[in-house]
Enzyme design. Structure first.
Site, PDB file in Angstrom:
ATOM      1  N   LYS A 169      -9.175  53.356  76.613  1.00  0.00           N
ATOM      2  CA  LYS A 169      -9.950  53.739  77.800  1.00  0.00           C
ATOM      3  C   LYS A 169     -10.999  52.666  78.089  1.00  0.00           C
ATOM      4  CE  LYS A 169     -12.596  57.690  79.618  1.00  0.00           C
ATOM      5  NZ  LYS A 169     -13.095  59.049  79.307  1.00  0.00           N
ATOM      6  N   SER A 244     -12.014  62.137  82.690  1.00  0.00           N
ATOM      7  CA  SER A 244     -12.138  60.744  83.063  1.00  0.00           C
ATOM      8  C   SER A 244     -11.141  59.816  82.369  1.00  0.00           C
ATOM      9  CB  SER A 244     -13.563  60.265  82.746  1.00  0.00           C
ATOM     10  OG  SER A 244     -13.880  60.426  81.375  1.00  0.00           O
ATOM     11  N   SER A 268     -12.763  65.570  79.398  1.00  0.00           N
ATOM     12  CA  SER A 268     -12.421  64.258  79.954  1.00  0.00           C
ATOM     13  C   SER A 268     -11.125  63.670  79.431  1.00  0.00           C
ATOM     14  CB  SER A 268     -13.559  63.267  79.686  1.00  0.00           C
ATOM     15  OG  SER A 268     -14.780  63.747  80.198  1.00  0.00           O
TER      16      SER A 268
END
Length: 609
Positions: A169, A244, A268
């Site tokens: 990420k 996210s 997330s």
């Protein structure tokens, strides 16, 4: 006598002050105009600078991708048995990316496959996937050198992740690369060193090879930002992959990576897993590394835990990631003081007994959609038929947990996020957040009660909240601890091993909806308050029958019900996951339960990527 007549009398005999008194309106107007023009000019200048930085970054990344495509295509053309699915993904590469994770690692460690072969296979697939869905922000150039260097490692010294490519990420610190979290201010600020978790995974043999996309500031379950653009859902390009960790979930779902790292502060990594049909685990805070990633704003969030976590296409991926790190707790503790030395517990990972599950489909505010309720009940039925004990569970204080979550998220009034957003281009994924943060508290609450409360009590219930006093924060923290204690006591009294709950309120929505349906984050977000380990895995897909029941479930006049009905009106066949929740520090049992559900789901043919 009027005040300005008195003021004029005071100014009498002082020419400069007399002029001010006579022309105060024009002076005020001119000053206001100068202020506005200055602010606009500054904003335009900042926007120009931001766009220039974004353009430069995108050009560099595009050139890097082009060079990779040319190199990988050239090697593919030299393969006499190409026969693959595309110019990049040859037959050999397709076989590699399709291998079960355990078999792939066996082939690498045994020397049947070289790390560079496996890396190039996943690079080729990731290039294809990101061309279609824009899930990869950047490719790590050094990955090729790392893969080649691994070939010299003797067979008996090859680590448990030997040669395994991993996606990361974009918020994680990777030496030589930016961690922008979608903000132009962090472009051209390469990190001086790897995060501890990246360093450790590399030492275990992993090859980090790309960075995946996030929403701006990571405070959304959409997945877009002005720096890297919009990431789309792997099964429907009009929908969001979640956030996210949306770039991770999208890439994993389409075989672009065998294992990835996300992070989770309100679902997330679990929400993207639910939206995209992959697997993710949010561990207990301190079970693995906390250090080494950029948050979405300045400061440190109190009372809501943000956690690193593994994501994969199947449960064996997250099991592998957790096990290899937890087998080396001393190394983790030496590098990150927040890690608690809890080693991997094989007895929990493979209990020689059937489990007792408690299930629920409740939500503190926005109802759970028919498909998401059905998914929980389906998993419960499968487990019960397999000999496990399954009972309904009343998860107490959902409403209180809902308010604690939003009170802590909004405790700073958005000041810390605004500190980073100042002068940047604002993305649609956080547009409503930005509007709320930039509006003075008194005015915001007044406007909400005047114009929003009647139309949507749901929106009003969280938009006006946020503890702003220290004594309120202390009391809220105490309440959260008391609730956690009570829920754990209930689980122990009822001998519940694992809880099953909805993965989210609804399946994946179009990309414009996450900023409007913010209350959805509370379904996964309560476990960031409670700090329970929680995983998500897919169990089914949205059906026509689920669609037909939407009007009954979301029948309220509340505007959010209308938004949900509209957003998932064409969501047939989208993945639906469930949450599998355990007691703190019992990640092994959570993973075991997820494996059981995955096995039963697969045997029953209920879900297939």
């Amino acid at each position: 006598m009027r005040p300005f007549e008195t003021l004029r009398d005071l100014c009498h005999g002082q020419p400069m002050l007399e002029q001010v008194c006579l022309n105060w309106k024009s002076i005020l107007g001119t000053g206001l105009a100068i202020y506005i023009v200055t602010k606009l000019a500054k904003r335009l200048y900042q926007r120009r600078i931001a766009l220039g930085k974004i353009r430069g970054l995108r050009e560099r990344i595009a050139a890097k991708k082009l060079a990779m495509v040319e190199r990988l295509s050239q090697k593919a053309s030299q393969d006499p048995g190409h026969g693959g699915s595309s110019a990049l993904v040859t037959r050999e590469r397709l076989e590699i990316i399709s291998m079960p994770l355990e078999h792939l690692l066996d082939q690498l460690k045994g020397g049947q496959l070289k790390p560079i072969q496996v890396l190039e296979a996943f690079q080729a697939r990731a290039l294809e996937v990101t061309e279609e869905h824009n899930c990869v922000c950047d490719f790590i150039t050094e990955a090729r050198d790392w893969a080649l260097a691994l070939e010299s490692v003797p067979g008996d010294q090859r680590g448990p992740l030997y040669g395994l490519p991993m996606s990361i990420k974009e918020c994680y610190f990777v030496k030589g690369y930016d961690a922008t979290v979608g903000l132009s201010r962090f472009i051209n600020q390469p990190l001086p060193a790897d995060a501890s978790i990246i360093q450790h995974l590399k030492e275990l043999g992993a090859v980090p090879f790309c960075l995946t996309n996030v929403p701006q500031t990571m405070k959304s379950y959409g997945c877009s930002n002005p720096v890297f653009g919009v990431t789309t859902n792997p099964w429907d390009k009009t929908r969001s992959p979640g956030g996210s960790s949306g770039g991770e979930a999208c890439l994993l779902a389409l075989n672009g990576s065998p294992l990835g790292i996300g992070s989770d502060v309100g679902g997330s990594l679990r929400t993207p897993a639910h939206f995209c049909g992959v697997v993710g685990l949010k561990p207990t805070t301190g079970r693995i590394y906390q250090e080494g990633r950029k948050p979405g704003s300045e400061g440190f969030l109190v009372g809501i835990n943000s956690n690193a976590g593994f994501m994969s296409k199947n449960v064996d991926g997250i099991a592998l990631g957790m096990k290899v790190l937890c087998n080396e707790t001393k190394t983790m503790c030496d590098r990150d003081h927040r890690v608690v030395p809890v080693p991997w517990n094989t007895q929990l990972a493979k209990p020689k007994r059937k489990l007792k599950f408690g299930w629920y489909v409740d939500s503190p505010k926005l109802p759970i959609s028919p498909g998401c309720q059905r998914a929980v009940k389906l998993a419960a039925n499968l487990l019960e038929k397999d000999g496990h004990t399954v009972v309904p569970f009343h998860l107490k204080h959902l409403q209180d947990l809902y308010y604690i979550y939003i009170d802590h998220i909004l405790a700073d009034g958005g000041v810390n996020a605004m500190a980073w957003l100042d002068g940047d281009i604002i993305d649609k994924s956080i547009s409503i957040n930005y509007l709320a943060w930039s509006t003075p508290e008194f005015l915001r609450k007044t406007l909400i009660w005047a114009f929003i409360a009647a139309r949507s009590p749901d929106i009003a219930s969280y938009a006006i909240r946020g503890v702003t006093k220290t004594y309120q924060l202390w009391r809220s923290m105490k309440k959260a601890i008391d609730i956690k204690t009570e829920i754990l006591d209930d689980m122990r009294k009822q001998e519940i091993d694992i809880l099953l709950g909805p993965g989210f309120n609804f399946p994946a929505v179009p990309e414009d909806y996450p900023s409007q349906l913010i209350s959805g984050v509370f379904v996964p977000g309560i476990y960031n308050v409670l700090d329970f380990p929680a995983g998500v895995l897919p169990v089914t897909r949205q059906t026509k029958q689920d669609q037909d029941l939407l009007a009954t479930t979301y029948s309220s006049s509340d505007h959010t019900h209308h938004l949900v009905r509209t957003s998932i009106s064409n969501a047939t066949n989208m993945p639906i996951g469930i949450q599998v929740i355990g007691k703190p520090w019992e990640e092994e049992l959570v993973i075991h339960a997820m494996s059981e559900i995955e096995r039963l789901r697969t045997e029953g043919g209920h879900f297939k990527l």
